[in-house]
Design a protein around this motif. Structure first.
Motif, short mmCIF file in Angstrom:
data_model
loop_
_atom_site.label_atom_id
_atom_site.label_comp_id
_atom_site.label_asym_id
_atom_site.label_seq_id
_atom_site.Cartn_x
_atom_site.Cartn_y
_atom_site.Cartn_z
N UNK A 268 5.06 3.49 6.24
CA UNK A 268 3.63 3.51 5.93
C UNK A 268 3.16 2.08 5.68
N UNK A 269 1.86 1.93 5.51
CA UNK A 269 1.29 0.59 5.27
C UNK A 269 1.84 -0.02 3.98
N UNK A 270 2.20 0.85 3.02
CA UNK A 270 2.72 0.36 1.74
C UNK A 270 4.23 0.07 1.81
N UNK A 271 4.84 0.33 2.97
CA UNK A 271 6.27 0.04 3.13
C UNK A 271 7.19 1.21 2.88
N UNK A 272 6.60 2.39 2.60
CA UNK A 272 7.44 3.58 2.36
C UNK A 272 8.00 4.08 3.68
#
Length: 327
Positions: A268-272
């Motif tokens: 995801x954009x948050x790095x998840x």
């Protein structure tokens, strides 16, 4: 016989063999009863070179258990229901359905790439669904009577009951709704993914391998909400759900390839990171002249593995596990 090798671990990968021993299942099962089983760990070369050599140590097996590896058919025959949902792209980039250049144009023989994709995938999936009722949605069009842009409208125009009877029902709903829509935009995938994910999340709360969800998205490939879609897929990867994207037309499908995750774990954009790979992307143009079975075969190739990987991850056996026949 089972051979066990014991090695001295080195971080650089140059592990040194300490020794080996052979055993068999019945012997190891004694450890399952709580009585440790001991084995001499013998290095074959050292044994040959030194007469005084006995062993390199003793290996003690303190616990032991057998786990069953269930197959896709074990889950299906054990009562797992496949829930099939279709999402159809009605954005303006498809072209005016009345024009022969449009991807939504229904040719004189009564088909287009959208219809062929629905038939190819749906005709296989429907055999795993007992009630043959399939929710079908469109996205990216202006919908009557208010002409608001919608990203998850029911193909049968019945939001409280979006189910179509069989694959023929989806095809009929698609044909009826097409002349009534204004193709528009943007191309947002996340609403339809999150819609199906809500049902998958509700099912997962039951804690049994009873329901699995497959979402088929058919699109011309231009995606507007890539970041939201990445997040939706990462969230859905924790649920009993798979996503199949069939790309129609000649567009650049780079974003679809990216979502597929075959070239690395989708984040995801948050790095998840995605908990597992749940997206399969297939460009329709590769199958234009192939039999319909070829498309469904490739499109559905990863679903059994994805279903099994989810239930194994959760530790859920089939609702009715297969009977173990004694040999």
């Amino acid at each position: 016989p089972l051979q066990v090798q014991c090695a001295d671990h080195d971080n650089d990968g140059s592990h040194d063999l300490i020794g080996t021993f052979e055993t068999h299942l019945a012997e190891l099962q004694r450890a399952a009863d709580g009585s440790p089983v001991e084995f001499e760990c013998v290095h074959p070369e050292k044994k040959q070179k030194k007469k005084s050599y006995k062993n390199s140590g003793i290996i003690r097996v303190k616990s032991f258990k057998i786990e069953t590896e269930y197959s896709f058919l074990d889950y299906i025959m054990g009562g797992c229901q496949i829930n099939f949902t279709v999402g159809v792209d009605f954005t303006g980039s498809n072209g005016d359905p009345r024009s022969p250049d449009s991807l939504h144009y229904i040719s004189p023989d009564g088909t287009n790439e959208y219809l062929i994709a629905i038939w190819s995938v749906g005709s296989v999936v429907q055999d795993y669904d007992t009630d043959k009722l399939f929710p079908a949605f469109g996205f990216g069009a202006q919908v009557p009577p208010s002409w608001q842009v919608s990203h998850e409208f029911a193909l049968n125009f019945n939001p409280s009951n979006p189910y179509c009877q069989g694959i023929q029902g989806i095809v009929d709903a698609y044909r009826q709704i097409l002349p009534q829509l204004r193709l528009y935009g943007p191309t947002n995938f996340s609403p339809i993914i999150n819609h199906v994910a809500r049902f998958a999340a509700h099912s997962a709360q039951q804690g049994t391998a009873s329901q699995y969800f497959i979402l088929l998205i058919i699109t011309d490939g231009e995606i507007t909400d890539l970041d939201q879609t990445r997040q939706a897929i990462v969230d859905a990867s924790k649920l009993p759900m798979s996503i199949i994207i069939v790309g129609v037309g000649e567009a650049d499908f780079g974003a679809m390839e990216f979502l597929d995750g075959d070239n690395g774990v989708l984040k995801s954009l948050t790095g998840e990171s995605a908990a597992r790979d749940i997206v399969q992307f297939v460009p329709f143009r590769q199958f234009k002249n192939a039999p319909r079975e070829a498309l469904s075969q490739v499109v559905l190739a990863e679903v059994p593995k994805q279903l099994v990987s989810y239930y194994k991850w959760q530790g859920w056996p089939p609702v009715k596990p297969p009977e173990v026949k004694s040999v």
